[in-house]
Design a protein around this motif. Structure first.
Motif, short mmCIF file in Angstrom:
data_model
loop_
_atom_site.label_atom_id
_atom_site.label_comp_id
_atom_site.label_asym_id
_atom_site.label_seq_id
_atom_site.Cartn_x
_atom_site.Cartn_y
_atom_site.Cartn_z
N ASN A 220 -30.73 23.28 40.60
CA ASN A 220 -29.55 23.32 41.47
C ASN A 220 -28.39 24.01 40.77
N LEU A 221 -28.28 23.80 39.47
CA LEU A 221 -27.20 24.44 38.71
C LEU A 221 -27.40 25.95 38.68
N ILE A 222 -28.63 26.40 38.49
CA ILE A 222 -28.92 27.84 38.51
C ILE A 222 -28.56 28.42 39.86
N ARG A 223 -28.96 27.74 40.90
CA ARG A 223 -28.70 28.24 42.25
C ARG A 223 -27.20 28.37 42.53
N THR A 224 -26.45 27.33 42.16
CA THR A 224 -25.00 27.35 42.37
C THR A 224 -24.36 28.47 41.57
N PHE A 225 -24.76 28.59 40.31
CA PHE A 225 -24.20 29.65 39.46
C PHE A 225 -24.51 31.02 40.03
N TRP A 226 -25.73 31.20 40.53
CA TRP A 226 -26.15 32.51 41.02
C TRP A 226 -25.23 32.99 42.14
N LYS A 227 -24.89 32.09 43.02
CA LYS A 227 -24.03 32.47 44.14
C LYS A 227 -22.60 32.74 43.67
N LYS A 228 -22.08 31.90 42.78
CA LYS A 228 -20.72 32.10 42.30
C LYS A 228 -20.62 33.37 41.45
N ALA A 229 -21.63 33.61 40.62
CA ALA A 229 -21.64 34.83 39.82
C ALA A 229 -21.77 36.04 40.74
N GLY A 230 -22.46 35.87 41.86
CA GLY A 230 -22.59 36.96 42.82
C GLY A 230 -21.25 37.39 43.39
N VAL A 231 -20.40 36.40 43.68
CA VAL A 231 -19.07 36.71 44.19
C VAL A 231 -18.27 37.51 43.15
N ILE A 232 -18.33 37.06 41.89
CA ILE A 232 -17.60 37.74 40.82
C ILE A 232 -18.13 39.15 40.62
N THR A 233 -19.45 39.30 40.60
CA THR A 233 -20.06 40.61 40.35
C THR A 233 -19.73 41.59 41.46
N ARG A 234 -19.72 41.12 42.68
CA ARG A 234 -19.37 42.02 43.79
C ARG A 234 -17.93 42.50 43.68
N LYS A 235 -17.06 41.61 43.24
CA LYS A 235 -15.66 42.00 43.10
C LYS A 235 -15.46 42.96 41.93
N LEU A 236 -16.20 42.75 40.85
CA LEU A 236 -16.05 43.61 39.67
C LEU A 236 -16.84 44.91 39.77
N ASP A 237 -18.06 44.82 40.28
CA ASP A 237 -18.97 45.97 40.26
C ASP A 237 -19.40 46.46 41.63
N ASN A 238 -19.03 45.73 42.65
CA ASN A 238 -19.43 46.07 44.02
C ASN A 238 -20.96 46.10 44.17
N LYS A 239 -21.62 45.13 43.56
CA LYS A 239 -23.07 45.01 43.69
C LYS A 239 -23.45 43.54 43.50
N PRO A 240 -24.64 43.16 43.92
CA PRO A 240 -25.03 41.75 43.82
C PRO A 240 -25.38 41.34 42.39
N PHE A 241 -25.40 40.04 42.18
CA PHE A 241 -25.82 39.50 40.89
C PHE A 241 -27.34 39.35 40.92
N THR A 242 -28.02 40.03 40.01
CA THR A 242 -29.48 40.05 39.98
C THR A 242 -30.00 39.54 38.65
N ILE A 243 -31.31 39.48 38.51
CA ILE A 243 -31.89 39.07 37.24
C ILE A 243 -31.52 40.05 36.13
N GLU A 244 -31.37 41.33 36.50
CA GLU A 244 -30.93 42.32 35.52
C GLU A 244 -29.50 42.04 35.06
N ALA A 245 -28.65 41.62 36.00
CA ALA A 245 -27.26 41.28 35.64
C ALA A 245 -27.24 40.05 34.75
N TRP A 246 -28.14 39.09 35.01
CA TRP A 246 -28.25 37.90 34.17
C TRP A 246 -28.67 38.29 32.75
N ARG A 247 -29.61 39.19 32.63
CA ARG A 247 -30.07 39.64 31.31
C ARG A 247 -28.97 40.40 30.58
N GLU A 248 -28.22 41.22 31.29
CA GLU A 248 -27.11 41.94 30.68
C GLU A 248 -26.03 40.98 30.19
N TYR A 249 -25.78 39.96 30.97
CA TYR A 249 -24.80 38.92 30.61
C TYR A 249 -25.21 38.23 29.31
#
Length: 300
Positions: A220-249
């Motif tokens: 549940n924590l992963i799921r919640t984080f994924w959506k919140k990180a998605g909002v941040i990533t879209r604002k910063l990079d204009n793209k979704p948060f993906t497994i590649e973004a997680w690995r880069e992080y």
């Protein structure tokens, strides 16, 4: 069809009121409901299905939300298990079971976020036809569906079943609450699991405390984080948060935020930094500060 009858049909279309709008007015119910396989055997299922038909919007409607205006299709509405229980008297556990059943039977589709669920009646026109002769009606399938924003791909193991992920409050009347943006029904999302997220964590941050059990709480924590990180990533990079973004992080942390991976003295407080655990990285504030460079070693 004659010119006279066509004119009468058009006049009927203009003058009719929507059978259902915002919980008020009236609604029709086609006798087709009597053909349901559970019509004679499960009165609660029939009760809930009738309630869903009567709750769905008769016409497309735009509702204000905290995320902006959201378009609901004809045959679609926003609800949740607690709200349905309050409105129907059917218990929460039965509602959960029946919604799953309806979805498996292809009667509804659902889109859920942490708090809300949007339910769409797949063959709404079969139960709630317009007051226009059949010859004049276009099939609902022939009408283009409204565009819908694509949703972040959340690890599948982290996604609770749609019913587990529904609203558990009774405040859906508030105008600032709504369902999140959702997937297009016809499109398929890339496969991604919570284990993929954990495996990347172990691979990129081998010094970090290992995960031996992928508990429901962690999912549940992963799921919640994924959506919140998605909002941040879209604002910063204009793209979704993906497994590649997680690995880069995590890769950035391994190079620039070594303090998270070591036990070392804290020069400011005189205490000792401890290695950060898995849950620490699944925090949207941590993610944002890492992205902004605020957690770099030279800031410690």
């Amino acid at each position: 069809m004659s010119v006279v009858s066509l004119a009468e049909a058009r006049e009927a279309r203009r003058s009719q009121e929507s059978p259902f709008t915002g919980g008020k007015g009236y609604a029709l119910l086609h006798r087709k409901i009597m053909e349901l396989p559970f019509y004679r055997t499960d009165s609660e299922a029939v009760h809930l299905w009738v309630h869903i038909i009567l709750s769905a919007n008769h016409a497309p409607v735009v509702v204000p939300t905290e995320f902006g205006e959201t378009l609901l299709r004809r045959g679609e509405f926003i609800t949740g298990r607690n709200k349905l229980e309050l409105e129907t008297g059917v218990t929460d556990s039965r509602i959960k079971y029946l919604l799953n059943k309806f979805e498996k039977m292809g009667m509804i589709t659902r889109i859920s976020n942490k708090k809300f669920t949007r339910i769409f009646v797949v063959k709404y026109d079969d139960y709630q036809p317009n007051f226009v002769p059949t010859e004049c009606q276009q099939s609902a399938d022939a009408k283009p569906q409204p565009e819908r924003a694509s949703e972040e791909v959340v690890p599948t193991e982290c996604q609770q079943s749609a019913t587990d992920n529904e609203l558990n409050n009774n405040s859906l009347d508030k105008s600032n609450e709504c369902a999140s943006a959702a997937e297009n029904q016809e499109s398929k999302k890339p496969s991604l699991s919570c284990q993929d997220v954990v495996d990347a964590y172990h691979e990129i941050l081998p010094e970090a405390p290992s995960i031996r059990l992928l508990s429901e709480k962690r999912k549940n924590l992963i799921r919640t984080f994924w959506k919140k990180a998605g909002v941040i990533t879209r604002k910063l990079d204009n793209k979704p948060f993906t497994i590649e973004a997680w690995r880069e992080y995590l890769g950035y942390i391994s190079l620039n935020c070594r303090w998270m991976l070591e036990s070392r003295p804290n020069q400011k407080t005189g205490t000792t930094w401890r290695k950060r655990d898995f849950e620490f990285y699944l925090n949207d504030n941590t993610y944002l500060k890492v992205r902004e460079g605020g957690h770099d070693d030279n800031d410690r």
